[in-house]
Design a protein around this motif. Structure first.
Motif, PDB file in Angstrom:
ATOM      1  N   SER A   1       0.802  15.610   0.694  1.00 51.91           N
ATOM      2  CA  SER A   1      -0.516  15.949   1.235  1.00 51.91           C
ATOM      3  C   SER A   1      -0.428  16.548   2.631  1.00 51.91           C
ATOM      4  CB  SER A   1      -1.412  14.706   1.260  1.00 51.91           C
ATOM      5  OG  SER A   1      -0.817  13.673   2.029  1.00 51.91           O
TER       6      SER A   1
ATOM      7  N   PHE B   1      -2.410   1.536   4.039  1.00 54.75           N
ATOM      8  CA  PHE B   1      -1.103   1.759   4.649  1.00 54.75           C
ATOM      9  C   PHE B   1      -1.240   2.205   6.100  1.00 54.75           C
ATOM     10  CE2 PHE B   1       2.286   4.773   5.774  1.00 54.75           C
ATOM     11  CZ  PHE B   1       3.365   3.906   5.764  1.00 54.75           C
TER      12      PHE B   1
ATOM     13  N   LEU C   1       3.989   9.581   5.388  1.00 54.57           N
ATOM     14  CA  LEU C   1       3.252   9.501   4.127  1.00 54.57           C
ATOM     15  C   LEU C   1       2.858  10.890   3.644  1.00 54.57           C
ATOM     16  CD1 LEU C   1       2.093   7.453   2.099  1.00 54.57           C
ATOM     17  CD2 LEU C   1      -0.050   7.523   3.373  1.00 54.57           C
TER      18      LEU C   1
ATOM     19  N   ALA D   1      -7.496   6.842  -2.096  1.00 57.82           N
ATOM     20  CA  ALA D   1      -7.754   6.794  -0.656  1.00 57.82           C
ATOM     21  C   ALA D   1      -7.659   5.379  -0.098  1.00 57.82           C
ATOM     22  CB  ALA D   1      -9.134   7.385  -0.348  1.00 57.82           C
TER      23      ALA D   1
ATOM     24  N   THR E   1       4.137  12.202  -0.024  1.00 55.60           N
ATOM     25  CA  THR E   1       3.128  12.432  -1.066  1.00 55.60           C
ATOM     26  C   THR E   1       2.793  13.903  -1.252  1.00 55.60           C
ATOM     27  OG1 THR E   1       1.306  12.156   0.507  1.00 55.60           O
ATOM     28  CG2 THR E   1       2.101  10.180  -0.642  1.00 55.60           C
TER      29      THR E   1
ATOM     30  N   SER F   1       0.604   4.086  -2.877  1.00 55.47           N
ATOM     31  CA  SER F   1       0.392   5.494  -2.539  1.00 55.47           C
ATOM     32  C   SER F   1       1.454   6.376  -3.172  1.00 55.47           C
ATOM     33  CB  SER F   1       0.406   5.674  -1.015  1.00 55.47           C
ATOM     34  OG  SER F   1      -0.660   4.989  -0.410  1.00 55.47           O
TER      35      SER F   1
ATOM     36  N   THR G   1      -3.361  13.940   6.008  1.00 59.65           N
ATOM     37  CA  THR G   1      -3.265  12.479   6.058  1.00 59.65           C
ATOM     38  C   THR G   1      -3.899  11.943   7.324  1.00 59.65           C
ATOM     39  OG1 THR G   1      -1.197  12.590   4.794  1.00 59.65           O
ATOM     40  CG2 THR G   1      -1.689  10.524   5.916  1.00 59.65           C
TER      41      THR G   1
ATOM     42  N   THR H   1       0.831  -1.218   0.000  1.00 62.72           N
ATOM     43  CA  THR H   1       0.000   0.000   0.000  1.00 62.72           C
ATOM     44  C   THR H   1       0.858   1.257   0.000  1.00 62.72           C
ATOM     45  OG1 THR H   1      -0.179  -0.229   2.413  1.00 62.72           O
ATOM     46  CG2 THR H   1      -2.009  -1.060   1.077  1.00 62.72           C
ATOM     47  N   ALA H   2       2.044   1.204   0.620  1.00 60.19           N
ATOM     48  CA  ALA H   2       2.945   2.352   0.561  1.00 60.19           C
ATOM     49  C   ALA H   2       3.415   2.587  -0.872  1.00 60.19           C
ATOM     50  CB  ALA H   2       4.141   2.130   1.487  1.00 60.19           C
TER      51      ALA H   2
ATOM     52  N   ALA I   1      -5.538   2.994  -0.935  1.00 59.07           N
ATOM     53  CA  ALA I   1      -4.143   2.659  -0.662  1.00 59.07           C
ATOM     54  C   ALA I   1      -3.660   3.375   0.596  1.00 59.07           C
ATOM     55  CB  ALA I   1      -3.269   3.029  -1.855  1.00 59.07           C
ATOM     56  N   THR I   2      -4.039   4.647   0.730  1.00 61.31           N
ATOM     57  CA  THR I   2      -3.638   5.405   1.920  1.00 61.31           C
ATOM     58  C   THR I   2      -4.219   4.787   3.177  1.00 61.31           C
ATOM     59  OG1 THR I   2      -3.505   7.456   0.644  1.00 61.31           O
ATOM     60  CG2 THR I   2      -3.745   7.660   3.030  1.00 61.31           C
ATOM     61  N   SER I   3      -5.500   4.436   3.132  1.00 58.91           N
ATOM     62  CA  SER I   3      -6.142   3.823   4.302  1.00 58.91           C
ATOM     63  C   SER I   3      -5.512   2.477   4.634  1.00 58.91           C
ATOM     64  CB  SER I   3      -7.642   3.655   4.046  1.00 58.91           C
ATOM     65  OG  SER I   3      -8.259   4.910   3.864  1.00 58.91           O
TER      66      SER I   3
END
Length: 317
Positions: free
Chosen positions: A121, A75, A115, A69, A119, A62, A126, A58-59, A71-73
């Motif tokens: 963000s 991770f 993250l 979202a 990224t 991302s 995040t 997932t990292a 993939a972020t969730s």
């Protein structure tokens, strides 16, 4: 605010324990044997490998901008679970200083910072996506996935309470008086100490319900005309401090029986304290879970009574 939490958590813990012991001594109630509790099964290598693989995949998704979202969730969920697994498997000296629940929270925050930085963000955005509750059509985050398990956790506590019902009935006066006494002490002592150290009245009133869960602390703070954000922060800080330090403080004070330890931890650290006891002290868990609920109800009822509310407003004026 931090000074109030750092001083208030141990005070509530030890005062609650003292109330329980005093009631038991006054009534001459003998301690009974707690129902046998099986030790939780240790985590196996596949737990670490599996969640590590989820975190890595997932990292990568991302960072590649794939998966959005989800993939972020994924991770953030893996990082949270790995934080707890790491805390559980850490050497005993580390666990004595940092409880696995605290390690779990630290890992989630560190993952959000990392993250967000990579990224672009940002940490705040995040972490804000960690628990969305679907507000504004936002996709669920890692926190939403974990919160979906809350009902199962509460149900499991119910089974533990039912298994200890004979012991709970024997110690009912201690539990009842301890819950009300703990709620009263925490509300008034916190408010008074907050004003003593110079906090504004609104902040003192927001911190008064710091020893009950957020869902109950927010209505209490609202009834007192206090900001909910400060109330929530006080509750979280209290819970983290209690989860990390309550058991060591009770050891130092030589409170060894599960009734006292469970109720005192519930009074000082609400749900996070209960979670901390679930693995390390299963004999105390039924009393902590029951005390967690009763102390929250007691604080809510007391704060809704006009004479008590007026007294709280006067103490924090």
């Amino acid at each position: 605010m931090l000074a109030v939490v750092v001083a208030g958590m141990p005070a509530t813990l030890l005062v609650t324990a003292a109330i329980v012991v005093a009631v038991r001594s006054r009534l001459g109630t003998p301690l009974g044997d707690a129902p046998p509790s099986a030790a939780p099964a240790p985590f196996s290598k596949r737990h670490y490998v599996g969640w590590g693989a989820i975190a890595a995949v997932t990292a990568a998704l991302s960072l590649a901008g794939v998966g959005g979202a989800g993939a972020t969730s994924g991770f953030m969920l893996a990082a949270t679970v790995l934080g707890y697994l790491g805390g559980v498997s850490a050497p005993p000296p580390f666990r004595a200083a940092v409880h696995p629940v605290v390690a779990c929270a630290a890992a989630a925050n560190a993952a959000a910072a990392m993250l967000g930085a990579v990224t672009g963000s940002g940490y705040g955005a995040t972490l804000g996506a960690y628990l969305t509750k679907g507000v504004g059509g936002a996709p669920p985050g890692a926190g939403d996935a974990l919160m979906s398990l809350l009902g199962v956790v509460i149900l499991s506590y119910g089974f533990r309470i039912a298994a200890a019902r004979a012991l709970i009935a024997r110690h009912a006066p201690e539990i009842g008086v301890g819950a009300v006494g703990s709620a009263l002490f925490s509300l008034f002592a916190t408010g008074a100490f907050a004003r003593f150290v110079g906090l504004a009245p609104a902040y003192a009133r927001a911190l008064a319900p710091r020893s009950v869960t957020v869902a109950l602390a927010l209505p209490i703070a609202d009834a007192l005309g206090a900001p909910g954000s400060i109330a929530a922060a006080g509750v979280v800080l209290t819970g983290l401090l209690g989860a990390n330090c309550a058991q060591a403080l009770l050891d130092a004070a030589r409170h060894t029986d599960p009734v006292t330890r469970g109720l005192a931890t519930a009074g000082a650290a609400h749900g996070l304290g209960t979670a901390a006891l679930a693995r390390s002290e299963p004999d105390a868990l039924p009393f902590c879970a029951l005390g967690y609920a009763l102390i929250g109800v007691a604080a809510s009822v007391l704060a809704s009574l006009p004479p008590v509310a007026a007294a709280l407003l006067a103490v924090t004026a």
